[in-house]
Design a protein around this motif. Structure first.
Motif, short mmCIF file in Angstrom:
data_model
loop_
_atom_site.label_atom_id
_atom_site.label_comp_id
_atom_site.label_asym_id
_atom_site.label_seq_id
_atom_site.Cartn_x
_atom_site.Cartn_y
_atom_site.Cartn_z
N UNK A 1 0.85 -1.19 0.00
CA UNK A 1 0.00 0.00 0.00
C UNK A 1 0.89 1.24 0.00
N UNK A 2 0.35 2.35 -0.46
CA UNK A 2 1.10 3.59 -0.44
C UNK A 2 0.19 4.77 -0.13
N UNK A 3 0.82 5.87 0.21
CA UNK A 3 0.10 7.11 0.49
C UNK A 3 0.72 8.23 -0.34
N UNK A 4 -0.07 9.23 -0.61
CA UNK A 4 0.42 10.44 -1.28
C UNK A 4 -0.64 11.52 -1.09
N UNK A 5 -0.29 12.72 -1.51
CA UNK A 5 -1.24 13.83 -1.53
C UNK A 5 -1.48 14.22 -2.98
N UNK B 1 -4.44 10.69 -1.04
CA UNK B 1 -4.44 9.94 -2.29
C UNK B 1 -3.77 8.57 -2.07
N UNK B 2 -4.42 7.67 -1.34
CA UNK B 2 -3.84 6.35 -1.07
C UNK B 2 -4.04 5.40 -2.26
N UNK B 3 -3.22 4.36 -2.28
CA UNK B 3 -3.36 3.37 -3.33
C UNK B 3 -2.57 2.12 -3.02
N UNK B 4 -2.36 1.32 -4.06
CA UNK B 4 -1.67 0.04 -3.89
C UNK B 4 -0.87 -0.26 -5.15
N UNK B 5 0.18 -1.04 -4.96
CA UNK B 5 1.03 -1.47 -6.07
C UNK B 5 1.26 -2.96 -5.98
N UNK B 6 1.18 -3.62 -7.12
CA UNK B 6 1.65 -4.99 -7.28
C UNK B 6 2.82 -4.92 -8.24
N UNK C 1 -0.23 -0.25 -10.63
CA UNK C 1 -0.40 0.79 -9.61
C UNK C 1 -1.81 1.32 -9.73
N UNK C 2 -2.53 1.34 -8.61
CA UNK C 2 -3.91 1.84 -8.68
C UNK C 2 -4.27 2.59 -7.41
N UNK C 3 -5.20 3.50 -7.57
CA UNK C 3 -5.71 4.28 -6.45
C UNK C 3 -6.71 3.46 -5.66
N UNK C 4 -6.84 3.77 -4.39
CA UNK C 4 -7.88 3.15 -3.56
C UNK C 4 -9.25 3.59 -4.08
N UNK C 5 -10.26 2.81 -3.78
CA UNK C 5 -11.62 3.15 -4.22
C UNK C 5 -12.04 4.52 -3.67
N UNK C 6 -12.69 5.27 -4.53
CA UNK C 6 -13.24 6.56 -4.11
C UNK C 6 -12.27 7.73 -4.17
N UNK C 7 -11.02 7.48 -4.52
CA UNK C 7 -10.03 8.56 -4.60
C UNK C 7 -10.13 9.22 -5.97
#
Length: 178
Positions: free
Chosen positions: A124-128, A139-144, A163-169
């Motif tokens: 998982x990752x975080x960003x603004x 602006x959270x998300x996840x990477x495989x 790389x994708x954003x979390x739902x609703x972002x």
């Protein structure tokens, strides 16, 4: 360095396809949780890449990837090759965000092939991100990521990212107002 196609082909011949072992018979999965040194190396890879994303350091980030890398991401359904990954994905996103960070301490999952030449990491990752008016939002998300190497003494090279954003972002970030 072995080509992506040759590495994948060799791994398939070594029993990773459809859960079949070297005997050709269906066997329990031979993929395993990563050994400590492989997990540490994948963690370091994600930490390095995260720092490079945050610094918008495209040149250094390229060194972590195979020239034949494939990817999925926010702006491109399918990207083939490192040049395209940088120009069509990274260049579209990294300049518009801040505070990017892979959460490797609390969310990293790693699995490694039996020969230790292929690995998969999820984190998982975080960003603004920034609205059109410059207002920031989480602006959270996840990477495989899929990694390969020709020998266990070599560093991991990334051959695929999703790389994708979390739902609703919100999908788009406009960058910080100056």
């Amino acid at each position: 360095m072995l080509s992506l196609q040759r590495l994948l082909s060799r791994s398939l011949r070594h029993g990773l396809r459809e859960g079949r072992g070297l005997s050709g018979k269906r066997e329990p999965s031979t993929w395993k949780s990563a050994m400590a040194d492989d997990r540490s190396a994948i963690k370091l890879w994600f930490d390095r890449w995260g720092s490079q994303v945050a610094a918008k350091d495209f040149k250094s980030a390229r060194k972590l990837f195979s020239d034949e890398a494939l990817g999925f991401g926010t702006w491109m359904d399918f990207v083939e090759g490192l040049d395209a990954l940088e120009s069509r994905q990274w260049q579209s996103i990294w300049p518009t965000i801040s505070n990017f960070h892979h959460r490797t301490d609390d969310s990293l999952q790693v699995t490694v092939s039996p020969d230790r030449l292929m690995a998969v990491g999820l984190v998982l990752w975080t960003s603004k991100g920034f609205d059109a008016d410059g207002t920031s939002f989480e602006r959270p998300g996840r990477t495989t990521a899929v990694f390969t190497r020709a020998a266990t003494t070599e560093e991991w090279s990334c051959v695929h990212t999703h790389v994708s954003l979390a739902r609703g972002v919100p999908q788009q970030s406009f960058g910080q107002s100056e």
